[in-house]
Design a protein around this motif. Structure first.
Motif, PDB file in Angstrom:
ATOM      1  N   ALA A  21       0.807  -1.218   0.000  1.00 44.91           N
ATOM      2  CA  ALA A  21       0.000   0.000   0.000  1.00 44.91           C
ATOM      3  C   ALA A  21       0.834   1.258   0.000  1.00 44.91           C
ATOM      4  O   ALA A  21       0.535   2.220  -0.675  1.00 44.91           O
ATOM      5  CB  ALA A  21      -0.921   0.001   1.212  1.00 44.91           C
ATOM      6  N   GLN A  37       0.133   9.599  -0.070  1.00 42.27           N
ATOM      7  CA  GLN A  37      -1.181   9.020   0.133  1.00 42.27           C
ATOM      8  C   GLN A  37      -1.682   9.268   1.544  1.00 42.27           C
ATOM      9  O   GLN A  37      -2.809   9.016   1.854  1.00 42.27           O
ATOM     10  CB  GLN A  37      -1.155   7.514  -0.082  1.00 42.27           C
ATOM     11  CG  GLN A  37      -0.173   7.051  -1.089  1.00 42.27           C
ATOM     12  CD  GLN A  37      -0.391   5.590  -1.391  1.00 42.27           C
ATOM     13  OE1 GLN A  37      -1.308   5.258  -2.089  1.00 42.27           O
ATOM     14  NE2 GLN A  37       0.429   4.722  -0.881  1.00 42.27           N
ATOM     15  N   GLN A  89      -9.177   0.114   8.541  1.00 38.61           N
ATOM     16  CA  GLN A  89      -8.816   1.195   7.622  1.00 38.61           C
ATOM     17  C   GLN A  89      -9.728   2.400   7.835  1.00 38.61           C
ATOM     18  O   GLN A  89      -9.286   3.543   7.802  1.00 38.61           O
ATOM     19  CB  GLN A  89      -8.972   0.714   6.160  1.00 38.61           C
ATOM     20  CG  GLN A  89      -8.036  -0.413   5.765  1.00 38.61           C
ATOM     21  CD  GLN A  89      -6.638   0.093   5.455  1.00 38.61           C
ATOM     22  OE1 GLN A  89      -6.358   1.280   5.515  1.00 38.61           O
ATOM     23  NE2 GLN A  89      -5.746  -0.816   5.140  1.00 38.61           N
ATOM     24  N   GLN A 108     -15.243   4.310  -2.094  1.00 32.92           N
ATOM     25  CA  GLN A 108     -13.856   4.273  -2.577  1.00 32.92           C
ATOM     26  C   GLN A 108     -12.963   3.512  -1.593  1.00 32.92           C
ATOM     27  O   GLN A 108     -12.103   2.729  -1.989  1.00 32.92           O
ATOM     28  CB  GLN A 108     -13.332   5.703  -2.767  1.00 32.92           C
ATOM     29  CG  GLN A 108     -11.959   5.738  -3.414  1.00 32.92           C
ATOM     30  CD  GLN A 108     -11.370   7.141  -3.484  1.00 32.92           C
ATOM     31  OE1 GLN A 108     -11.871   8.066  -2.862  1.00 32.92           O
ATOM     32  NE2 GLN A 108     -10.315   7.307  -4.239  1.00 32.92           N
ATOM     33  N   LEU A 109     -13.191   3.737  -0.287  1.00 33.19           N
ATOM     34  CA  LEU A 109     -12.378   3.062   0.729  1.00 33.19           C
ATOM     35  C   LEU A 109     -12.625   1.552   0.705  1.00 33.19           C
ATOM     36  O   LEU A 109     -11.699   0.762   0.881  1.00 33.19           O
ATOM     37  CB  LEU A 109     -12.680   3.630   2.118  1.00 33.19           C
ATOM     38  CG  LEU A 109     -11.800   3.110   3.259  1.00 33.19           C
ATOM     39  CD1 LEU A 109     -10.321   3.405   2.998  1.00 33.19           C
ATOM     40  CD2 LEU A 109     -12.216   3.712   4.594  1.00 33.19           C
ATOM     41  N   LYS A 111     -13.412  -0.179  -1.939  1.00 38.81           N
ATOM     42  CA  LYS A 111     -12.700  -0.679  -3.121  1.00 38.81           C
ATOM     43  C   LYS A 111     -11.199  -0.806  -2.830  1.00 38.81           C
ATOM     44  O   LYS A 111     -10.560  -1.802  -3.168  1.00 38.81           O
ATOM     45  CB  LYS A 111     -12.936   0.258  -4.308  1.00 38.81           C
ATOM     46  CG  LYS A 111     -12.316  -0.240  -5.608  1.00 38.81           C
ATOM     47  CD  LYS A 111     -12.534   0.734  -6.749  1.00 38.81           C
ATOM     48  CE  LYS A 111     -11.884   0.237  -8.042  1.00 38.81           C
ATOM     49  NZ  LYS A 111     -10.461  -0.095  -7.943  1.00 38.81           N
ATOM     50  N   GLN A 112     -10.640   0.235  -2.162  1.00 40.06           N
ATOM     51  CA  GLN A 112      -9.209   0.201  -1.826  1.00 40.06           C
ATOM     52  C   GLN A 112      -8.894  -0.958  -0.882  1.00 40.06           C
ATOM     53  O   GLN A 112      -7.870  -1.629  -1.022  1.00 40.06           O
ATOM     54  CB  GLN A 112      -8.791   1.522  -1.171  1.00 40.06           C
ATOM     55  CG  GLN A 112      -8.702   2.682  -2.157  1.00 40.06           C
ATOM     56  CD  GLN A 112      -8.483   4.018  -1.461  1.00 40.06           C
ATOM     57  OE1 GLN A 112      -8.583   4.124  -0.235  1.00 40.06           O
ATOM     58  NE2 GLN A 112      -8.194   5.048  -2.237  1.00 40.06           N
ATOM     59  N   THR A 113      -9.789  -1.185   0.098  1.00 39.72           N
ATOM     60  CA  THR A 113      -9.585  -2.279   1.053  1.00 39.72           C
ATOM     61  C   THR A 113      -9.620  -3.619   0.331  1.00 39.72           C
ATOM     62  O   THR A 113      -8.763  -4.488   0.551  1.00 39.72           O
ATOM     63  CB  THR A 113     -10.657  -2.243   2.164  1.00 39.72           C
ATOM     64  OG1 THR A 113     -10.627  -0.966   2.805  1.00 39.72           O
ATOM     65  CG2 THR A 113     -10.407  -3.317   3.213  1.00 39.72           C
ATOM     66  N   ASP A 115      -9.022  -4.156  -2.850  1.00 43.75           N
ATOM     67  CA  ASP A 115      -7.818  -4.247  -3.694  1.00 43.75           C
ATOM     68  C   ASP A 115      -6.592  -4.647  -2.868  1.00 43.75           C
ATOM     69  O   ASP A 115      -5.766  -5.451  -3.307  1.00 43.75           O
ATOM     70  CB  ASP A 115      -7.550  -2.907  -4.396  1.00 43.75           C
ATOM     71  CG  ASP A 115      -8.460  -2.696  -5.608  1.00 43.75           C
ATOM     72  OD1 ASP A 115      -9.013  -3.694  -6.120  1.00 43.75           O
ATOM     73  OD2 ASP A 115      -8.621  -1.553  -6.037  1.00 43.75           O
ATOM     74  N   GLY A 116      -6.480  -4.065  -1.665  1.00 44.25           N
ATOM     75  CA  GLY A 116      -5.356  -4.393  -0.784  1.00 44.25           C
ATOM     76  C   GLY A 116      -5.379  -5.860  -0.380  1.00 44.25           C
ATOM     77  O   GLY A 116      -4.344  -6.535  -0.351  1.00 44.25           O
TER      78      GLY A 116
END
Length: 267
Positions: A21, A37, A89, A108-109, A111-113, A115-116
């Motif tokens: 990340a 970031q 997160q 969005q968060l 999606k980021q989680t 993806d991570g």
């Protein structure tokens, strides 16, 4: 301190994604461009009363999260694991959005989680494919680091806190073992990460320039400590640049793995 719960949640289901990340830890020798970031700096240390809306802490919205959040080469990421990582997160990002006054975008968060977590699974699968193993000594050393970073007094206290979050000792040790194997994979990919003297000097100059800029923008609000002389700052800078190079190697590997992977996201 609320960050304890976040650290523990990260250890549960997102700790490995930290490898991919963010390229570099924020060392006191100065935050390089690689830490962009992170949350935007609060404007001039605004007081809590400055924005009435900022005082109300948002709550994580996990309604509608499916039982299987994603599938990675047939391996499922379960809702339970996703929610644990997302809430960790979310807690961090909600605090940052309060300070910056910017609204937190939960979609969005999420999606980021996801993806991570997908990146984590891909890295673990690749570590399996390469037959990378974790020794007991490495696992114990990583556990000691987690205990230290969570600000708990002992291994027993850490494991008890993890149990409160629904993870028994066997699961915790399994997660740590995965983390150690992923770190070995990233080290294999990144090769020699020792920075040159020129790279260290460039990072130091950047940190100095950044601090000067913060001083000019924030006046007295520039709370960051004075950057020490170059020779003193060197060890921290070295760690920062090593982390940055490893992060870049991990991101490149994840990109390659994902291009060839069968990934389905159900969010």
């Amino acid at each position: 301190m609320s960050s304890k719960k976040w650290l523990l949640a990260l250890a549960v289901a997102g700790s490995i994604s930290a490898v991919t990340a963010c390229s570099a830890p924020a060392g006191e020798a100065g935050n390089s461009a690689s830490t962009q970031q992170e949350a935007p700096a609060p404007s001039g240390g605004a007081s809590e009363g400055a924005n009435p809306e900022a005082q109300e802490m948002p709550k994580p919205d996990t309604e509608g999260v499916p039982d299987v959040v994603a599938e990675v080469n047939g391996e499922k990421i379960a809702k339970k694991d996703f929610v644990a990582a997302y809430e960790g997160q979310f807690q961090q990002m909600a605090m940052q959005s309060q300070m910056s006054g910017q609204k937190l975008d939960q979609d969005q968060l999420k999606k980021q989680t996801a993806d991570g977590m997908i990146s984590s699974v891909l890295l673990i699968q690749e570590a399996d494919n390469r037959g990378l193993e974790a020794s007991k000594k490495e696992v114990d050393a990583t556990l000691d680091e987690l205990v230290k970073s969570s600000q708990l007094k002992s291994k027993d206290e850490f494991l008890a806190a993890m149990k409160d979050q629904g993870m028994d000792e066997k699961t915790v040790m399994s997660e740590i073992e995965k983390q150690v194997r992923v770190e070995a994979l990233v080290a294999e990919e990144s090769g020699d990460t020792k920075p040159t003297e020129e790279e260290l000097k460039k990072a130091y100059d950047q940190a100095k320039a950044q601090q000067e800029q913060m001083k000019q923008q924030g006046g007295e609000g520039g709370q960051s400590a004075e950057i020490p002389p170059f020779e003193e700052a060197k060890p921290a800078l070295e760690e920062q640049l090593k982390g940055q190079k490893q992060g870049e190697a991990a991101q490149a590997l994840v990109k390659d793995l994902r291009a060839d992977a069968d990934v389905k996201i159900h969010l």
